[in-house]
Structure formats: structure tokens, C-alpha cells
Design an enzyme around this catalytic site. Structure first.
Site, PDB file in Angstrom:
ATOM      1  N   ALA A  63     -90.760-115.188 -19.467  1.00 28.63           N
ATOM      2  CA  ALA A  63     -90.892-116.588 -19.072  1.00 28.63           C
ATOM      3  C   ALA A  63     -91.535-116.623 -17.692  1.00 28.63           C
ATOM      4  O   ALA A  63     -91.518-115.628 -16.966  1.00 28.63           O
ATOM      5  CB  ALA A  63     -89.509-117.225 -19.026  1.00 28.63           C
ATOM      6  N   GLY A 106     -88.704-112.987 -22.140  1.00 29.59           N
ATOM      7  CA  GLY A 106     -89.226-113.862 -23.183  1.00 29.59           C
ATOM      8  C   GLY A 106     -90.342-113.192 -23.971  1.00 29.59           C
ATOM      9  O   GLY A 106     -90.586-113.543 -25.132  1.00 29.59           O
ATOM     10  N   GLU A 109     -88.676-111.307 -26.561  1.00 26.61           N
ATOM     11  CA  GLU A 109     -88.082-112.284 -27.492  1.00 26.61           C
ATOM     12  C   GLU A 109     -89.140-112.826 -28.453  1.00 26.61           C
ATOM     13  O   GLU A 109     -88.896-112.976 -29.648  1.00 26.61           O
ATOM     14  CB  GLU A 109     -87.399-113.411 -26.697  1.00 26.61           C
ATOM     15  CG  GLU A 109     -86.136-112.893 -26.005  1.00 26.61           C
ATOM     16  CD  GLU A 109     -85.528-113.876 -25.024  1.00 26.61           C
ATOM     17  OE1 GLU A 109     -86.286-114.441 -24.203  1.00 26.61           O
ATOM     18  OE2 GLU A 109     -84.308-114.080 -25.070  1.00 26.61           O
ATOM     19  N   GLU A 129     -83.719-109.716 -17.658  1.00 22.81           N
ATOM     20  CA  GLU A 129     -83.275-110.978 -17.056  1.00 22.81           C
ATOM     21  C   GLU A 129     -82.126-110.812 -16.072  1.00 22.81           C
ATOM     22  O   GLU A 129     -82.058-111.516 -15.062  1.00 22.81           O
ATOM     23  CB  GLU A 129     -82.859-111.979 -18.156  1.00 22.81           C
ATOM     24  CG  GLU A 129     -84.027-112.563 -18.939  1.00 22.81           C
ATOM     25  CD  GLU A 129     -84.414-111.737 -20.164  1.00 22.81           C
ATOM     26  OE1 GLU A 129     -84.048-110.548 -20.227  1.00 22.81           O
ATOM     27  OE2 GLU A 129     -85.084-112.288 -21.053  1.00 22.81           O
TER      28      GLU A 129
HETATM   29  N1  3HC Z   1     -93.274-115.093 -14.073  1.00 26.47           N
HETATM   30  C1  3HC Z   1     -94.085-115.485 -13.070  1.00 26.47           C
HETATM   31  N2  3HC Z   1     -94.807-114.640 -12.321  1.00 26.47           N
HETATM   32  C2  3HC Z   1     -94.693-113.338 -12.613  1.00 26.47           C
HETATM   33  C3  3HC Z   1     -93.883-112.849 -13.642  1.00 26.47           C
HETATM   34  C4  3HC Z   1     -93.156-113.796 -14.411  1.00 26.47           C
HETATM   35  N3  3HC Z   1     -92.378-113.434 -15.422  1.00 26.47           N
HETATM   36  N4  3HC Z   1     -93.979-111.507 -13.674  1.00 26.47           N
HETATM   37  C5  3HC Z   1     -94.839-111.160 -12.697  1.00 26.47           C
HETATM   38  N5  3HC Z   1     -95.266-112.269 -12.056  1.00 26.47           N
HETATM   39  C6  3HC Z   1     -96.256-112.338 -10.971  1.00 26.47           C
HETATM   40  C7  3HC Z   1     -95.786-111.687  -9.695  1.00 26.47           C
HETATM   41  O1  3HC Z   1     -95.042-112.597  -8.909  1.00 26.47           O
HETATM   42  C8  3HC Z   1     -97.074-111.271  -9.037  1.00 26.47           C
HETATM   43  O2  3HC Z   1     -97.631-112.425  -8.449  1.00 26.47           O
HETATM   44  P1  3HC Z   1     -98.503-112.309  -7.093  1.00 26.47           P
HETATM   45  O3  3HC Z   1     -99.642-111.400  -7.415  1.00 26.47           O
HETATM   46  O4  3HC Z   1     -98.861-113.705  -6.801  1.00 26.47           O
HETATM   47  O5  3HC Z   1     -97.570-111.716  -6.065  1.00 26.47           O
HETATM   48  C9  3HC Z   1     -97.963-110.895 -10.236  1.00 26.47           C
HETATM   49  O6  3HC Z   1     -97.377-111.549 -11.365  1.00 26.47           O
HETATM   50  C10 3HC Z   1     -98.023-109.420 -10.521  1.00 26.47           C
HETATM   51  O7  3HC Z   1     -96.706-108.908 -10.580  1.00 26.47           O
HETATM   52  P2  3HC Z   1     -96.325-107.491  -9.950  1.00 26.47           P
HETATM   53  O8  3HC Z   1     -96.890-107.392  -8.575  1.00 26.47           O
HETATM   54  O9  3HC Z   1     -94.868-107.332 -10.119  1.00 26.47           O
HETATM   55  O10 3HC Z   1     -97.144-106.523 -10.904  1.00 26.47           O
HETATM   56  P3  3HC Z   1     -96.738-105.109 -11.484  1.00 26.47           P
HETATM   57  O11 3HC Z   1     -97.877-104.678 -12.310  1.00 26.47           O
HETATM   58  O12 3HC Z   1     -96.229-104.231 -10.398  1.00 26.47           O
HETATM   59  O13 3HC Z   1     -95.495-105.383 -12.468  1.00 26.47           O
HETATM   60  C11 3HC Z   1     -94.268-106.453 -14.208  1.00 26.47           C
HETATM   61  C12 3HC Z   1     -95.653-106.155 -13.612  1.00 26.47           C
HETATM   62  C13 3HC Z   1     -93.620-105.163 -14.672  1.00 26.47           C
HETATM   63  C14 3HC Z   1     -94.452-107.382 -15.381  1.00 26.47           C
HETATM   64  C15 3HC Z   1     -93.373-107.107 -13.122  1.00 26.47           C
HETATM   65  O14 3HC Z   1     -94.079-108.163 -12.522  1.00 26.47           O
HETATM   66  C16 3HC Z   1     -92.087-107.672 -13.641  1.00 26.47           C
HETATM   67  O15 3HC Z   1     -91.128-106.938 -13.837  1.00 26.47           O
HETATM   68  N6  3HC Z   1     -92.023-108.996 -13.837  1.00 26.47           N
HETATM   69  C17 3HC Z   1     -90.820-109.683 -14.196  1.00 26.47           C
HETATM   70  C18 3HC Z   1     -90.494-109.504 -15.646  1.00 26.47           C
HETATM   71  C19 3HC Z   1     -89.259-110.280 -15.999  1.00 26.47           C
HETATM   72  O16 3HC Z   1     -88.271-110.284 -15.305  1.00 26.47           O
HETATM   73  N7  3HC Z   1     -89.319-110.973 -17.127  1.00 26.47           N
HETATM   74  C20 3HC Z   1     -88.245-111.784 -17.555  1.00 26.47           C
HETATM   75  C21 3HC Z   1     -88.448-113.163 -17.053  1.00 26.47           C
HETATM   76  S1  3HC Z   1     -87.072-114.206 -17.409  1.00 26.47           S
HETATM   77  C22 3HC Z   1     -87.246-114.568 -19.050  1.00 26.47           C
HETATM   78  O17 3HC Z   1     -88.158-114.127 -19.677  1.00 26.47           O
HETATM   79  C23 3HC Z   1     -86.191-115.455 -19.614  1.00 26.47           C
HETATM   80  C24 3HC Z   1     -86.294-115.527 -21.078  1.00 26.47           C
HETATM   81  O18 3HC Z   1     -85.236-114.832 -21.646  1.00 26.47           O
HETATM   82  C25 3HC Z   1     -86.291-116.957 -21.569  1.00 26.47           C
END
Ligand code: 3HC
Ligand code: NAI
Length: 708
Positions: A63, A106, A109, A129
Site C-alpha cells: 500500500a 498489499g 496480498e 506491515e
Molecule cells: N509506500 C510509499 N512509498 C514507498 C513505499 C510504500 N509502500 N515503499 C517505498 N516507498 C518510497 C520510499 O519512501 C522512497 O521514497 P524517496 O525516494 O522519496 O525517499 C522510495 O519509495 C524508494 O524506497 P527505498 O529507498 O526504501 O528503496 P529500496 O530499493 O531501498 O527498498 C523496498 C525498496 C524494499 C520496497 C522498501 O522501500 C520497503 O521496504 N518499502 C516498504 C514496504 C512495505 O512496508 N510495504 C507494506 C506497506 S503497508 C501495506 O501494504 C498494508 C496492506 O496490508 C494493506
């Protein structure tokens, strides 16, 4: 059709591509685009199967995390993903999800709602998450146990660690690894399965009974240990447990309830703040991303003590050949023995192969001379803390190092400009301040001197990344960001024991607050000799008549250096477990009596407020002076260098959460009781509390001003 999601036809297969850079997060427009693309492909008589794939570097990273903050602050929540996932699952044509990069949150998912999943060899899937203080909110806790089994689903949802492609296949999360062209492999796979009845994950029940209730209990115990104080892991376990008791629909409803509770908690606010803070930290307004960087091919480290040994490992771990220099054979041997022991313990834990350990050791050249230093691109100094010695060493290396070689000091407190002044290259001098143990802790303060060149800062940031560290820019003031703030924090901890709290009470209150250990336990771990050395360096700056802690110097003089001598604030057994030390208690009482300090009962609340608000008050000064670029940078320093509880988001966000008015009122109380010199509130805190501001808001304003 949305621009974020597009469809191309490959014969009888429709390929739906998601293009929402950088990570294809499910932000506004993406779920809607997937829905309409799936519906169009389902309605197209020429299409027999559908492939969903991510454009760019990844499948879907989850998400859009930015949306959560908006929802919590009152914006209308967007439509849940659940109906879309049901529509995908109910699509009459087989839907093959083609995963590369990451399918997180997500993203996984969505993938699990497809009928099949093919995966690139280096891809990862996970439900991270909990790291954001929430749980999967689109049936992840219900579909994952149906695919991977209950035990693995509990582990993945409660602890958030991803699994790689081979494990995803063996668990049943993915069906096949595609070695070469993922899209071509997915299309071929789709044709293979087109004639078969498409399996719906939510209808699969065969793995739901594969674990007994002990799995949940064990996971709860583990969560309480490794995610102490956090609620999301427990909620995630409960949601997966619900999958084993309830229908899919009721399980989703329970998941939604738990998701909501987590989302509207201060914990998710703290962890989401930490996620973005860690990513903001590398942005330095006057050092743009395209600033050229020097290539670091060879390094040298001076000093193989506590810090030098760890720093040497950091270079070797990054694949950089490194010389480490000491003054005596014993010190060199001791340093190398520490390095070997550290590597061997990583091998024992299964986190490094013996061959990789040998490779890394082969990159390290221990010696007692400056031979080879002329080839180094960077020299990192980690000798004893003391200006005279640092100047002597920098004078020596300036004469040997090649032009362009960066000279970095690991000093904890000393003035980088004064150190640089003995060299002919102040533009190449800066601080690289690691945290103990240097090979483990992820924080690196990059200390900018008056003349430090932008290229040197950009190179340092890139080097931090290469070492898998988080580089935080700090200004050149005594103690930089972290140690400067630590001063008042440790001071209050010591005052509190003088005023009547026990060592155990002070340590316990901050441990319960969520710190990895209490302040006095931290002193014992770092070594009371280290603090003594630093105090000696700055004794001349103490203001006459202002209260200073009484016991620490006495403990040092008694040879009680903490864990390393078995005695410090506490007593330590051979396993380094602490116990109450009546001798320390008697010493503190005696010193307090002699100083005329009235002993009284101290509450847990007072301990926490005095220590943490002392930290916050100094943090506000650090911020106003520009020693830290952002309040969130301070938070990153405290989360990664001092084990501040991640779910509180760091000291500055904690202050925002408590409310700056409340923080200020408490500081005023302490000022009334303990005096102006110790507790005058930072002007920035007064200003923000006065106009209803927050440190988070201050960061936004500064960002706007920097961009303007
Ligand atoms: N939402 C919004 N922005 C995100 C994002 C997300 N899920 N994941 C990454 N970004 C953004 C970062 O903030 C960053 O932005 P910036 O360049 O402006 O600083 C850019 O994308 C690149 O991210 P990274 O610098 O972290 O890039 P990496 O290549 O090092 O890592 C990644 C990529 C492994 C995907 C890492 O970003 C990550 O772990 N992201 C979070 C993943 C996550 O937690 N997903 C679950 C979200 S909650 C959810 O899905 C709820 C659901 O159950 C409904
Ligand atoms: P240490 O006492 O463990 O090691 C210092 C080493 O430097 C000793 O082995 C000594 O023999 C060696 N040395 C002294 N002069 C030398 C010279 N001219 N050439 C080569 N080697 C020489 O000290 P520690 O704790 O490693 O501290 C080093 C620096 O790191 C200090 O500036 C300290 O303030 C800083 N630091 C320490 C942290 C800690 O937790 N110990 C954390 C962060 C920074």
C-alpha cells in the site's frame, strides 16, 4: 484505462503492467487501474489468460504508506482493497501474478489473490506491515496461512521478515521460479494452465489445520522478547489465529478490526515516521543527489581498539581492502583477535559462510607502520579520545596520504575544524562517528567541518550505504547530535540516584519506557573510563556553581569501569548479568549527604520525564543551531545509535506525541526545582509550544524554505 496500469496483448494472453515508480505502491489510481484492466481482459473473448506484472524494478511494494498518515489525520479512507482482490480471485480466466523485486504487504496480498504466482529468482515476498506498527489489511493474514501453512504465516505476519523465491516456492506461496525473461515465462505458464480450473486461495483449507495452538503461544512469547512493547505483532498473531477458527469472510472482518486498532495507534505513527525519517536522512539540501563522489578502492584505519576493530570490519564487509595500524604488537593482536571472534560468531549463527569470513579477513592487513597508507582513498582514525593525540595523528597522515585522500576521525566529542587545522587539506577532513559495536550498529554520524567539501560528504553518504549503515549529517559541535543530547540525559539519570532513586529504579523505568537498556546500564556497557576521558577533556568548560554528577568520577577512580571490570553502577557476574551493588548505593548516599542533597522518594514518571525531556530539550537546541538538519534526523540517530524504542518514533516525535505544551510545562517545573542553568527551556521549544507547533511541522517548514 489508467496511465498507472496498462494492458498489452500477447496473442491470447493479456499482460497487465503496473507502472507507479519507484516501487509500484498501491497509491491512488493503481487499484482502480488493476480493477478495470482485469474486467476488460475478462470481458475480451480473445483473451484466455491474464498476467499481472510490475513495470520497473519491482512488482508491488505494498500500500502507499503515505496514505495512512492522511487517513489517521481525518481524511476519508480510500476504498478497501478487499473487494478488488475478490474480483481478481473470481475472474473466470486464470490470473498469473509475475513477481520480481518485492511483493510486500498489499503487493503480496494482490499476488495471493491471483490463481498462480511465478517468481524471479532474486525476488522476495513478505508481509512487513508490523514494521510499520500495523498488520496486513487486505486479507494477508487469511490467505497466507492457506498458501504457506499456519506456522510460517504467523512468523511472516508477526515478524515481517520476507522470504526469497526458492523458499516462496517450497512453501507454496509461489508456483514456479522463472529463471530468464519473467514476462515470457509468465505468459508461457499462463498458457500451460489456461485449460485447468483456476484455484482460489480463499477456498483452500488444507493447510489451515497444520499447526497446533502452541504455535501462537510460542510466537507471542517471541514477539514479547524481540518486539518488546509493540502491539502490532500480537495483533498479527491473533489475525492469523482467526484464520484457523473462522470462515474466510469472518477472518477478514477480524483482520480489519485489528488493522484499524493498529493504524490509529501512536505506535504506527512512530514506526511510519521512522520509515520516512530513515529515507529523508540522505537528502542534504546543498549537496544534491548528482554531486560527484570519489571512488573508495582502498582504506586504512588507525587504532584497532573497541572502535577501530569494528570500523576495519565495516570496510572489509563492504569489500574494500583495508590496512589497520596499531602502536604495539599486543594491541594489534588483540584487535585482530576481536575481529576474528566477531566473524566466527557470525559464522556460528549461520549468517556468514566460513569462505566469506576468510575472504573478508584476507582483505585486512594488520601492521604497526604507515606502509601502504599512501595508496588509501580514505583513512579512518580511531585512536584514544584526546585533542593532542588526534592532532599528532592527523599531522602524520596528512604528510603520507595521497592528494584527494579523505581523512575521517571517529572522535566522539572533539572539534573537527581544530583537527583539520593541522592538515593542508581541511576540505578532505570530516568526522565519521560510528557507534559501538561499530560493526553492528547501523548509525554513522557524518560530521561536517567548516571546510569539508560537498564531494566528501556525498562520498561519505555513499560509503555509509555501501557499508549498510545509515549516514546522518551532523554539524561540528561538541558531541555532534547524539552524544551532545546524551549529556543531559545521563546527567539527569545520575542526579536521580543522588536524590533517592536506586540504580535499578532508574534503569528499570527507562527500560520499561522501551529503551534497550537504562542509562546507567549503558554507561556500564560503554565503560565508565570512556566517559571519564571525555569529561576530562572538557572540565575547563564547566560553569562554577552548577551542579554536576558526583559518583561517576569516583567510580572511575575506584577502578570500577562497568562490565569490563565486573563492577560499575551495578555488579556483573561472569555472564555480564547485573545485580544490585550495595557498595555503589552506599557511595551515592554518602556523596549526596556530603553535598547536602535531600533524599526522597522518586517516582517512575519523574525518572522518565527528567531523562527523556532533558534529551528533547537539548535536541531542540541541536535542531535550532542546525547541528541536525531535521528533527527526524535526530530521531534516526536515537533509533539507530541509542536503541530508543522504534515504536515511539524517536525522542522528537515522542515530544510531538506528548504535546510540546505539556513537555514545556514539565521542563518549567524542573527549572523551578533544579535551576536555570540545567533546565532553561530551548527557545525553539518555547516558540513551537507557544504557537501550537510541532517538531514535525518545523521539519516541513525548513524543507519548504530549503527548496524555495
Ligand atoms: N509506500 C510509499 N512509498 C514507498 C513505499 C510504500 N509502500 N515503499 C517505498 N516507498 C518510497 C520510499 O519512501 C522512497 O521514497 P524517496 O525516494 O522519496 O525517499 C522510495 O519509495 C524508494 O524506497 P527505498 O529507498 O526504501 O528503496 P529500496 O530499493 O531501498 O527498498 C523496498 C525498496 C524494499 C520496497 C522498501 O522501500 C520497503 O521496504 N518499502 C516498504 C514496504 C512495505 O512496508 N510495504 C507494506 C506497506 S503497508 C501495506 O501494504 C498494508 C496492506 O496490508 C494493506
Ligand atoms: P580504545 O582505547 O579501545 O582504542 C584506541 C586504540 O588506539 C588503542 O588500541 C591504542 O593502542 C590505539 N592507538 C593510540 N594511538 C595510536 C596511534 N598513534 N596509532 C595507532 N593506534 C593508536 O578506544 P575506542 O573506544 O576504540 O575509541 C577510539 C575513538 O573512538 C575515540 O576517539 C572515541 O572517543 C571514539 N568512540 C568511541 C566509542 C566507544 O563506545 N568506545 C563510540 C564512538 C566513538
Amino acid at each position: 484505462m489508467s496511465e498507472l496500469v496498462s494492458t498489452t496483448r500477447h496473442g491470447d494472453v493479456a499482460v497487465i503492467t503496473i507502472s507507479n515508480p519507484p516501487v509500484n505502491a498501491l497509491g491512488p489510481g493503481v487499484p482502480e487501474g488493476i480493477r478495470s484492466s482485469i474486467a476488460a481482459a475478462a470481458a475480451d473473448p480473445g483473451v484466455f489468460a491474464i498476467v499481472v506484472i510490475g513495470g520497473g524494478r519491482t512488482f508491488i511494494a505494498g500500500a502507499d504508506i503515505r496514505e495512512f498518515g492522511k487517513v489517521v489525520s481525518g481524511e476519508k479512507p480510500r476504498r478497501s482493497l478487499l473487494p478488488l482482490l475478490l474480483e481478481i480471485e473470481d475472474c473466470p480466466k486464470p490470473v498469473v501474478m509475475a513477481i520480481h523485486g518485492t511483493a510486500f504487504g498489499g503487493g503480496l496480498e494482490v499476488a495471493m489473490a491471483g490463481h498462480y504466482r511465478v517468481i524471479a529468482p532474486a525476488a522476495q515476498v513478505g508481509q512487513p506491515e508490523v514494521k510499520l506498527g500495523i498488520i496486513p489489511g487486505a486479507a494477508g493474514t487469511q490467505r497466507l496461512p492457506r498458501l504457506a501453512g499456519v506456522a510460517k504465516a504467523v512468523e511472516m505476519c508477526a515478524f515481517g521478515e520476507p522470504v526469497g523465491a526458492p523458499e516462496a516456492v517450497s512453501l507454496g506461496i509461489a508456483d514456479r521460479i522463472v529463471e530468464d525473461d519473467l514476462m515470457a515465462g509468465a505468459i508461457a505458464f499462463a498458457r500451460e494452465v489456461a485449460a485447468r480450473p483456476a484455484p482460489k486461495t480463499r477456498e483452500r483449507g488444507e493447510k489451515l489445520g497444520d499447526a497446533d495452538s502452541a504455535v501462537f503461544e510460542r510466537a507471542r512469547q517471541q514477539a514479547q522478547k524481540v518486539r518488546r512493547g509493540q502491539t502490532a505483532p500480537l495483533a498479527a498473531i491473533e489475525a492469523v489465529e482467526a484464520a484457523t477458527r473462522l470462515s474466510f469472510e469472518d477472518g477478514c472482518a477480524r483482520e480489519a478490526e485489528l488493522f484499524g486498532q493498529c493504524l490509529y495507534s501512536t505506535q504506527s505513527r512512530g514506526l511510519i515516521h521512522a520509515f520516512f525519517a530513515e529515507r529523508a536522512v540522505s537528502k542534504i539540501p546543498d549537496v544534491p543527489k548528482d554531486t560527484p563522489v570519489y571512488e573508495i578502492r582502498r582504506a586504512a584505519v588507525i587504532g584497532a581498539g573497541t572502535m577501530g576493530a569494528g570500523i576495519t570490519m565495516n570496510y572489509a564487509n563492504a569489500g574494500i581492502p583495508v590496512i589497520v595500524k596499531e602502536t604495539t604488537r599486543e594491541a594489534l593482536d588483540r584487535g585482530m583477535a576481536t575481529i576474528r571472534k566477531n566473524y566466527a560468531s557470525t559464522v556460528k549463527k549461520g549468517k556468514l559462510t566460513q569462505a566469506a569470513m576468510e575472504q573478508r579477513l584476507a582483505l585486512i592487513t594488520p601492521q604497526m607502520t604507515y606502509d601502504g597508507f599512501e595508496e588509501a582513498d580514505i583513512i579512518a582514525e580511531a585512536v584514544f579520545e584526546g585533542m593532542a593525540l588526534k592532532k599528532q595523528v592527523f599531522g602524520e597522515i596528512d604528510g603520507i596520504a595521497k592528494p584527494g585522500c579523505i581523512l575521517a576521525s571517529n572522535t566522539s566529542y572533539l572539534d573537527i575544524d581544530e583537527i583539520a587545522s593541522v592538515t593542508r587539506r581541511p576540505e578532505l577532513v570530516l568526522g565519521h562517528h560510528y557507534f559501538s559495536p561499530a560493526n553492528v550498529m547501523r548509525l554513522l554520524e557524518i560530521v561536517r567541518g567548516r571546510s569539508t567539501a560537498k564531494t566528501v560528504l556525498a562520498t561519505s553518504m555513499a560509503l555509509a550505504k555501501r557499508m549498510n549503515k545509515i549516514g546522518v549529517l551532523a554539524g561540528n559541535g561538541r558531541g555532534f547530535i547524539g552524544n551532545r543530547m546524551l549529556g543531559p540525559y545521563l546527567r539527569e539519570a545520575q542526579f536521580l540516584v543522588e536524590e533517592g532513586a536506586s540504580v535499578e529504579q532508574v534503569n528499570g523505568a527507562l527500560y520499561d519506557f522501551g529503551m534497550a537498556m537504562g542509562p546507567l546500564a549503558m554507561g556500564d556497557l560503554a565503560g565508565l573510563d570512556v566517559g571519564w576521558r571525555a569529561r576530562r577533556e572538557f572540565k575547563h568548560l564547566e560553569k562554577p556553581g552548577v551542579r554536576v554528577p558526583l559518583a561517576a568520577d569516583r567510580l572511575y577512580e575506584m577502578g570500577r569501569f562497568g562490565q569490563k571490570t565486573g563492577r560499575g553502577w551495578s555488579l556483573y557476574n561472569e555472564n555480564r548479568e547485573p545485580s544490585h551493588d550495595p557498595e555503589t548505593a552506599a557511595l551515592i548516599e554518602q556523596l549526596a549527604r556530603e553535598a547536602g542533597i535531600e533524599r526522597r522518594t522518586v517516582t517512575r514518571e519523574e525518572i522518565v520525564d527528567r531523562c527523556i525531556f532533558a534529551l528533547v530539550n537539548e535536541g531542540a537546541r541541536v535542531l535550532a543551531e542546525g547541528i541536525a538538519l531535521r528533527a527526524s534526523d535526530i530521531d534516526v540517530v536515537y533509533l539507530n545509535g541509542y536503541a530508543f524504542p522504534s515504536w515511539r518514533g524517536g525522542p522528537m516525535l515522542y515530544a510531538d506525541t506528548v504535546g510540546l505544551k505539556t513537555v514545556l510545562a514539565r521542563i518549567e517545573e524542573f527549572r523551578a526545582g533544579h535551576g536555570e542553568d540545567l533546565w532553561s527551556p530551548a527557545p525553539l521549544l518555547v516558540e513551537l509550544a507557544g504557537n501550537g507547533g510541532t517538531f514535525t511541522g518545523f521539519d516541513k517548514q525548513r524543507e519548504v524554505a530549503a527548496g524555495a
